[in-house]
Design an enzyme around this catalytic site. Structure first.
Site, PDB file in Angstrom:
ATOM      1  N   GLU A  80       0.165  -1.110   0.065  1.00 27.21           N
ATOM      2  CA  GLU A  80      -0.001   0.191  -0.538  1.00 27.21           C
ATOM      3  C   GLU A  80       0.911   1.098  -0.314  1.00 27.21           C
ATOM      4  OE1 GLU A  80      -4.157   2.271   0.610  1.00 27.21           O
ATOM      5  OE2 GLU A  80      -2.570   0.801  -0.973  1.00 27.21           O
ATOM      6  N   ASP A 108      -2.902  -4.734   0.750  1.00 25.88           N
ATOM      7  CA  ASP A 108      -2.046  -4.091   1.378  1.00 25.88           C
ATOM      8  C   ASP A 108      -0.248  -4.200   2.297  1.00 25.88           C
ATOM      9  OD1 ASP A 108      -3.668  -1.915   1.017  1.00 25.88           O
ATOM     10  OD2 ASP A 108      -4.880  -2.931   2.348  1.00 25.88           O
TER      11      ASP A 108
END
Length: 252
Positions: A80, A108
């Site tokens: 992320e 992420d």
């Protein structure tokens, strides 16, 4: 809300959020709630990774002070916040190295200890509702889902919370603090309710129109200095620019 975000989040997190919104053609001056949500999500992802390493024996350990003699590997790869092209390059590299199944959507994090991608969620609603929405979107049992809320609740795939209780408590405390700071500035209701957010935006625009014709007095007073909190990242070339100290919101 924009002022709140710039005061309460690390400048590098704010910069990453600005780039993300620009990439999707969104205006942070209008989508201020989304701006705040992206910054919050980024911070949670970085905090999730903080202090977690894998030692020479392949065991997961938590190190807060850093031992220069220890041969440690970061337990989590942060995906992320990266440029989309770079993010997919990192994912391809991970999959080629570990044999992990390539996800359809950008996750992420990647957990080198449990060999799985992780999708982090931060919600203003019920955790189980948001969890189901995430699971329905991802449609993959290979990607682990972990949801946090601003009320201290959390939900994870198969009740596997990945982190130790203390690390998760640090994240929950930060989210609760953000909620309190928003509430003290009258921003929380609009952050939770899209309808309230639209009403507040119309009110702000109307107020700006009324003030446009008034004489402007420029203030020479400098902003209060931001107090530095304990650094949440350890020294590492990989995320050096992101490991500056978190900034505490100045009280009005």
């Amino acid at each position: 809300m924009e002022d709140f975000v710039r005061q309460c989040f690390n400048p590098m997190i704010v910069e990453l959020a600005e780039k993300a919104m620009k990439e999707y053609g969104e205006d942070l001056k209008i989508e201020t709630n989304k701006f705040a949500a992206i910054c919050t999500h980024l911070e949670v992802c970085f905090m999730y990774s903080d202090f977690h390493f894998i030692d020479e024996q392949g065991e997961s350990i938590v190190v807060e002070l850093g031992d220069p003699n220890a041969l440690l590997k970061h337990r989590f790869e942060i995906i992320e916040g990266r440029d989309r092209t770079i993010a997919w390059t990192v994912i391809n590299s991970i999959c080629n190295t570990t044999g992990a199944e390539k996800p359809k959507f950008l996750p992420d994090l990647y957990d080198y200890k449990k060999n799985r991608f992780i999708e982090i969620g931060v919600t203003r609603r019920e955790v189980h509702i948001y969890y189901l929405e995430k699971a329905n979107k991802i449609k993959s049992e290979k990607t682990h889902i972990h949801i946090f809320s601003f009320t201290g609740e959390e939900m994870a795939t198969k009740a596997d919370y990945t982190l130790d209780e203390e690390s998760r408590a640090r994240i929950k405390t930060r989210l609760f603090t953000i909620r309190q700071e928003m509430a003290s500035r009258g921003l929380w209701d609009s952050f939770v309710s899209p309808r309230e957010a639209k009403r507040q935006l119309k009110k702000d625009l109307k107020s700006q129109e009324q003030c446009a014709s008034l004489p402007t007095k420029v203030s020479r007073q400098t902003s209060p200095a931001l107090k530095i909190l304990e650094p949440m990242w350890m020294d590492s070339n990989r995320t050096a620019t992101l490991r500056a100290s978190f900034l505490k919101c100045p009280k009005k």
